[in-house]
Structure formats: C-alpha cells, structure tokens
Design a protein around this motif. Sequence first.
Motif, PDB file in Angstrom:
ATOM      1  N   UNK B  28      -0.542  -4.072  -4.784  1.00  0.00           N
ATOM      2  CA  UNK B  28      -1.985  -3.852  -4.921  1.00  0.00           C
ATOM      3  C   UNK B  28      -2.272  -2.392  -4.596  1.00  0.00           C
ATOM      4  N   UNK B  29      -2.904  -1.685  -5.525  1.00  0.00           N
ATOM      5  CA  UNK B  29      -3.334  -0.301  -5.243  1.00  0.00           C
ATOM      6  C   UNK B  29      -4.854  -0.275  -5.302  1.00  0.00           C
ATOM      7  N   UNK B  30      -5.451   0.221  -6.382  1.00  0.00           N
ATOM      8  CA  UNK B  30      -6.912   0.209  -6.487  1.00  0.00           C
ATOM      9  C   UNK B  30      -7.446  -1.206  -6.675  1.00  0.00           C
ATOM     10  N   UNK B  31      -6.716  -1.989  -7.441  1.00  0.00           N
ATOM     11  CA  UNK B  31      -7.081  -3.395  -7.614  1.00  0.00           C
ATOM     12  C   UNK B  31      -8.113  -3.663  -8.689  1.00  0.00           C
ATOM     13  N   UNK B  50      -0.203  -4.327  -0.281  1.00  0.00           N
ATOM     14  CA  UNK B  50      -1.125  -3.208  -0.461  1.00  0.00           C
ATOM     15  C   UNK B  50      -0.386  -1.908  -0.146  1.00  0.00           C
TER      16      UNK B  50
END
Lengths: 197, 317
Positions: B28-31, B50
């Motif tokens: 998960x980065x920006x999502x 994350x």
Amino acid sequence: MLAGSGAAVALTQAPGVQAQGSSGGAATPPTMPVSFTVNGKEAELTLDTRVTLLDALREHLELTGSKKGCDHGQCGACTVMVNGTRINSCLSLAVQHQGDEITTIEGLGTPDNLHPMQAAFVKHDGYQCGYCTPGQICSAVATLAEIRAGIPSHVQDDITAAPAFSAAELRERMSGNICRCGAYSNIVDAITEVAGA
Amino acid sequence: MRPFTYQRVATAAEAAAAVAGNPGAKFLAGGTNLLDLMKLEIERPAHLVDVQDIEGLGTIEQAEDGGLRIGALVTNTTLAANERVRRDYGVLTRAIVAGASGQLRNKATTAGNLLQRTRCPYFYDPNLPCNKRNPGSGCAALEGYSRQLAVIGSSDKCIATYPGDMAIAMRVLDATVETVQPDGTTRAIPFAEFHRLPGDEPERDNVLAHGELITAVTLPRPLGGKHFYQKVRDRASYAYALVSVAAVIQPDGTGRVAFGGVAHKPWRVEAAEAALPQGAAAVTAQVFADARPTEHNRFKLPLATRALAGVLAEAKG
C-alpha cells in the motif's frame, strides 16, 4: 461498505478488541490504534483497519463537514488537507495517517469568523444545495496555495513558468470537485476574489 | 470491503519479505486506486504492507549517468513540479498533469501509478465476466461496449487498456523500473518490458513477482527537443484518454513517440519513428499495422493519426 462502517463503530466502543495477525475472519475484523491531529486537536482512535480517513472524521470524531459523495475519489466532496496538501479523504485509510496534521472545513473558519474563502463563497453564491461546498472550499484554499507554490497544470502553455491565477487555471485545478447543482461560474468568481485579495 | 490486517515497514527488503511470505498480502502506498478497488471487492487483500515509512524512496536525485532517479514514493504532484523534470523531461510533467485530479495527484505515487489497474468498465463490474478480475470467467468486453478499449496488442481473453498517462511519457523517455525482489536482490526492468500484453494471462498487468517492490524509476540523460503530451478525452479535465500521444521531437523532425489509451501497455514502435519526418500518417501506419479494433473503437485509429499530426504541426511552429 455500510456494513463495514457499522462494524467499525461497534468495535471502537469495545476497546481492546484486537485481531491483528488474523486473516480477517468475519467475527473479529482487525483493529488498530491511530492518532493524528485534526484542526489542531489531538485525536486518538482504535479503528477497524477498513475505516477511511473520511469515516474516521465523520463517524468517530463527529466532524461531519467533510462529505461523502461518491466514496470513490470522483467527486471531491470529501476533500481535506493533510499536512497542508489536499487529498480525497475517502481514498485514504485512517491508519495511514498516524501523526499527520489534518485540516477540515471545521478548521478553516467558524460561523462567526469565516475563512475568506467561506465568505467569498457566500458573497458569490458559490453553491446551491451546499453538499459539495466543504470539499470545494478546502480544495479552493489548497488550489491557491498550489498556484503560489508553482505547481504546474495542464492548461499552462509554458510549464517552466509560474502559473497564473486565471479562470482557466482555477477551472482545471478544481476539476476534481464536482458540483451537481452547477455553481461552477460562481465558484470561480469566489476563488478569483480571494486570489486577488 | 473485506477485513484485512495492516502493517508498516521501515525498509524495502522488509516490505518485500512481508508481502512475499503472504499470498494475500499487497503493498500500500498512496492507495488511491487500491482502496477504490477494495471497496468494490475487486481487490481483496487479507494484509496490507504500508510502504510510506521506507527511507530513501521519496526523493528525486541526479543519477550518475546524468539522468534522474525518481523514488517510488515521490507523488505525482512533486514529480510534475520538479524543476529538472519541467526543464529536461517536459513530456513527463505534461503527462502527469493531464491525468486525474489535483487531490489524486497529491496522493498518488510514482510506483503506484505504474501499477494502477485498467478502467475497463467490465473489470469494474463484478456482476459480469472478466478474465482480468476473475481468470477463466470470460471477457464481457469482447461483445460489449468497447469504445474505450484496446485497438492493438489485445487477445481473445482481454481487450483492456492500461489507463495511465505518466507511463506513456516514461516509455518515450526509455525509463527503467528498479525493484527489490523477495530474496533481497535488486533488478532493473526496461520500461518496454514492464507492462505486459494480456495474452492468456490478462490478470497479470506487469512482470513483477508477488512481493517484488518498486523502489525507483530512472530516466536516462535528457533528450533535448520539444516535449509534448497530447491527450484526447471526453472531458477537458479529469478523464481517461481515448488516445494520447507522448512525443519528443527534435529540430530536424526526428524524434520519439508513444501512444496511450490504445493497448494493455504504453504503445511504442521504435521502428516507426524513422517515418516521423514524413508526417503522422506514415508513422501511425506502422505503429498500428497490426491493429484489430472493434466496431466501437475503430475511431481511435484516425484519432491517433490526427493527434500526432497536431503534435508535429506544433513542433514545427
């Protein structure tokens, strides 16, 4: 999504229910503690990991100014500022925001002391039903900051130059905020007034 | 949305190992795309790793060869606004600001943007068959409404397009995707090889292994020339491309060009670029020689030629 939100509320009322490490069985959805600042005030919550920042603000902190329109990042009604930058709070998990500083419409001004952007929206009738307005105003405040910071946009002829505070720029930069009532021209007038102030 | 556990990690190696060891895990980065798809239960991760705390992934640095190294967590806004990118890689800034909205660009990351999934309406509708969403279930788009979908490089299993803009510019710039693999080793993937054609496995958008983490995208030395990103869409802003053209054109009329909105990956045919001085039609005749459009999206072929013609006219001006 509605069922998920309901479960989240129930869990926060029973602190200590932790299911971290489980594969996510229906009986005990995983929860996590998270703390951040909202409008200068510390918030500490234990939330179902699925709770978005928007739902944390609305359902757990009772800050219902930020609105849920589409819940998919398409309408902009949920726009808030995180560490000074505008984002769609519906497309962000609350647990991603540990330690962040969040500003919602409630943090911009009060009924007795409106933020200049709020006052300009009132003056120029920048809404009809008002549902998109908190998102529009948060987005507008951030948009002016982005132009001041020199963030480029699609409508610039020369992307190496400083962007202008023109109507074309405002329309492009505010395209992530939908107004179903169609108050766009008045919204542009309101933002233009604040930009020139 | 299905329940999931959530974890933050401090290093790329830790992230890769955490996802590799769990078949249900995702980064998960920006999502902004992943959460959208999780709400629709098209993505159903049991565990999210994350990566936002990993150091060194959030910066843009000069590379040793005179190029640029863009960290995986650099946001679209930061990348588009970078002074060197605006000056030396204008096609990249142009492509980024042509996509999404201000709010999304503030959150979306460089790596996440490369991994965004198709916007094929049948992929997005869980009630209908889709080989990308549910392998083996069939493709509702083949006989469906395919106006937005691929005209080239598609298969009998999938006619979805890659939806992004940034990647079209990176393809023209001959970027490289750097990754960390689950065993801790790194690899550098030429951009042309990063996204896949659907073939018999449309569920695989790219060549990454499960648990392989993008750490950076590197750009070679600047090309000079004039930079263009011409995007044709149904709205003036905040809409996916029907056709887009990323181009770098030199003063003598030579150059490079890639197309978006037409295939399962950024579409570039290097051999066709020699025809750039002869005009747009000479180029697109080669670029789209193997096109197999549907009755709904046949319009994309003349549209691509006209979009490129517009770019070439502007380059002369």
